[in-house]
Design an enzyme around this catalytic site. Structure first.
Site, PDB file in Angstrom:
ATOM      1  N   LYS A 203      31.657  41.156  30.169  1.00  0.00           N
ATOM      2  CA  LYS A 203      32.638  41.096  29.078  1.00  0.00           C
ATOM      3  C   LYS A 203      32.062  40.406  27.834  1.00  0.00           C
ATOM      4  O   LYS A 203      31.006  39.750  27.903  1.00  0.00           O
ATOM      5  CB  LYS A 203      33.892  40.386  29.584  1.00  0.00           C
ATOM      6  CG  LYS A 203      34.617  41.153  30.706  1.00  0.00           C
ATOM      7  CD  LYS A 203      35.957  40.515  31.037  1.00  0.00           C
ATOM      8  CE  LYS A 203      36.682  41.283  32.132  1.00  0.00           C
ATOM      9  NZ  LYS A 203      38.033  40.705  32.390  1.00  0.00           N
TER      10      LYS A 203
ATOM     11  N   TYR B  20      42.509  49.779  30.730  1.00  0.00           N
ATOM     12  CA  TYR B  20      43.438  48.834  31.370  1.00  0.00           C
ATOM     13  C   TYR B  20      44.880  49.346  31.381  1.00  0.00           C
ATOM     14  O   TYR B  20      45.808  48.537  31.458  1.00  0.00           O
ATOM     15  CB  TYR B  20      43.370  47.486  30.655  1.00  0.00           C
ATOM     16  CG  TYR B  20      42.143  46.660  31.008  1.00  0.00           C
ATOM     17  CD1 TYR B  20      41.907  46.248  32.322  1.00  0.00           C
ATOM     18  CD2 TYR B  20      41.232  46.255  30.031  1.00  0.00           C
ATOM     19  CE1 TYR B  20      40.807  45.472  32.647  1.00  0.00           C
ATOM     20  CE2 TYR B  20      40.125  45.466  30.348  1.00  0.00           C
ATOM     21  CZ  TYR B  20      39.925  45.082  31.662  1.00  0.00           C
ATOM     22  OH  TYR B  20      38.838  44.301  31.981  1.00  0.00           O
TER      23      TYR B  20
ATOM     24  N   GLU C 147      37.277  54.444  37.199  1.00  0.00           N
ATOM     25  CA  GLU C 147      36.644  53.619  36.159  1.00  0.00           C
ATOM     26  C   GLU C 147      35.229  54.121  35.820  1.00  0.00           C
ATOM     27  O   GLU C 147      34.827  54.075  34.660  1.00  0.00           O
ATOM     28  CB  GLU C 147      36.615  52.159  36.613  1.00  0.00           C
ATOM     29  CG  GLU C 147      38.021  51.570  36.703  1.00  0.00           C
ATOM     30  CD  GLU C 147      38.039  50.116  37.170  1.00  0.00           C
ATOM     31  OE1 GLU C 147      36.974  49.546  37.454  1.00  0.00           O
ATOM     32  OE2 GLU C 147      39.152  49.559  37.247  1.00  0.00           O
TER      33      GLU C 147
ATOM     34  N   ASN D 205      36.984  35.873  31.333  1.00  0.00           N
ATOM     35  CA  ASN D 205      36.466  35.609  32.682  1.00  0.00           C
ATOM     36  C   ASN D 205      35.140  36.298  32.993  1.00  0.00           C
ATOM     37  O   ASN D 205      34.840  36.582  34.142  1.00  0.00           O
ATOM     38  CB  ASN D 205      37.538  35.908  33.735  1.00  0.00           C
ATOM     39  CG  ASN D 205      37.861  37.376  33.853  1.00  0.00           C
ATOM     40  OD1 ASN D 205      37.499  38.162  32.989  1.00  0.00           O
ATOM     41  ND2 ASN D 205      38.535  37.746  34.919  1.00  0.00           N
TER      42      ASN D 205
ATOM     43  N   HIS E 122      34.167  42.100  34.847  1.00  0.00           N
ATOM     44  CA  HIS E 122      35.172  42.896  35.553  1.00  0.00           C
ATOM     45  C   HIS E 122      34.506  43.643  36.694  1.00  0.00           C
ATOM     46  O   HIS E 122      33.369  44.111  36.539  1.00  0.00           O
ATOM     47  CB  HIS E 122      35.811  43.925  34.601  1.00  0.00           C
ATOM     48  CG  HIS E 122      36.603  44.984  35.313  1.00  0.00           C
ATOM     49  ND1 HIS E 122      37.899  44.780  35.707  1.00  0.00           N
ATOM     50  CD2 HIS E 122      36.257  46.227  35.759  1.00  0.00           C
ATOM     51  CE1 HIS E 122      38.333  45.862  36.353  1.00  0.00           C
ATOM     52  NE2 HIS E 122      37.347  46.748  36.388  1.00  0.00           N
TER      53      HIS E 122
HETATM   54  P1  CMP Z   1      39.935  42.179  35.015  1.00  0.00           P
HETATM   55  O1  CMP Z   1      39.370  42.270  36.383  1.00  0.00           O
HETATM   56  O2  CMP Z   1      39.075  42.683  33.908  1.00  0.00           O
HETATM   57  O3  CMP Z   1      41.320  42.967  34.980  1.00  0.00           O
HETATM   58  C1  CMP Z   1      42.344  42.645  34.045  1.00  0.00           C
HETATM   59  C2  CMP Z   1      42.103  41.366  33.334  1.00  0.00           C
HETATM   60  O4  CMP Z   1      43.236  40.775  32.738  1.00  0.00           O
HETATM   61  C3  CMP Z   1      41.607  40.325  34.311  1.00  0.00           C
HETATM   62  O5  CMP Z   1      40.286  40.652  34.704  1.00  0.00           O
HETATM   63  C4  CMP Z   1      41.791  39.042  33.495  1.00  0.00           C
HETATM   64  O6  CMP Z   1      40.661  38.743  32.692  1.00  0.00           O
HETATM   65  C5  CMP Z   1      42.956  39.373  32.570  1.00  0.00           C
HETATM   66  N1  CMP Z   1      44.154  38.595  32.883  1.00  0.00           N
HETATM   67  C6  CMP Z   1      44.766  37.727  32.059  1.00  0.00           C
HETATM   68  N2  CMP Z   1      45.837  37.181  32.641  1.00  0.00           N
HETATM   69  C7  CMP Z   1      45.913  37.707  33.882  1.00  0.00           C
HETATM   70  C8  CMP Z   1      46.799  37.520  34.989  1.00  0.00           C
HETATM   71  N3  CMP Z   1      47.849  36.689  34.933  1.00  0.00           N
HETATM   72  N4  CMP Z   1      46.554  38.225  36.123  1.00  0.00           N
HETATM   73  C9  CMP Z   1      45.520  39.082  36.198  1.00  0.00           C
HETATM   74  N5  CMP Z   1      44.647  39.303  35.180  1.00  0.00           N
HETATM   75  C10 CMP Z   1      44.838  38.610  34.045  1.00  0.00           C
END
Ligand code: CMP
Length: 142
Positions: free
Chosen positions: A10, A50, A127, A113, A116
């Site tokens: 990311k 998403y 995906e 974070n 992904h």
């Molecule tokens: P990712 O695996 O990329 O999928 C969706 C993303 O939304 C997740 O990682 C997080 O970075 C972001 N996100 C933010 N808030 C939440 C939440 N409460 N639960 C899950 N994903 C979240």
């Protein structure tokens, strides 16, 4: 079984020059990189990727973050690749991620974070097709 999964480094991790550190962990974990591209996601790219989260409160922030700089999108291949990749990433929320995982070491918050990973083989198939044509995914024989 040998599986393929989609990986995204990311914008936060790209910006902190952690691409190499993250790829090293995938390779040491037995995952082979079979496709890769650097990409600046458009708003439409991020919203489409998403789409399953579009009713969630964090959707707008997620799209803004994912378009804030380039990402590195990859296809990883290996035995149980979907779960193996998620184990290497650690929990979505870095505060809950096990020590030594990518999120524990490189992520700052649940929003930013670092990476992904697809959550199932079915998600991975969708995906991978979202970002790569069939001819862009290579066959590794060595
Ligand atoms: P990712 O695996 O990329 O999928 C969706 C993303 O939304 C997740 O990682 C997080 O970075 C972001 N996100 C933010 N808030 C939440 C939440 N409460 N639960 C899950 N994903 C979240």
């Amino acid at each position: 079984a040998i599986e393929r999964t989609l990986s995204i480094v990311k914008p936060d991790a790209v910006g902190k020059n952690h691409i190499g550190d993250i790829y090293a962990r995938f390779e040491k974990g037995g995952l082979k990189i079979v496709a890769a591209k650097m990409k600046q996601l458009s708003k439409a790219d991020a919203e489409g990727f998403y789409a399953e989260h579009k009713e969630r409160g964090f959707f707008g922030d997620l799209v803004a973050f994912m378009t804030s700089g380039p990402v590195l999108v990859s296809v990883l291949e290996g035995e149980n690749a979907v779960l193996a990749h998620r184990d290497i990433l650690g929990a979505t929320n870095p505060k809950e991620a096990a020590p030594g995982t990518i999120r524990a070491d490189f992520a700052t918050s649940i929003d930013e974070n670092a990476a992904h990973g697809s959550d199932s083989v079915e998600s991975a198939n969708r995906e991978i097709a979202y970002f790569f044509t069939a001819d862009e995914v290579t066959t590794r024989t060595r």
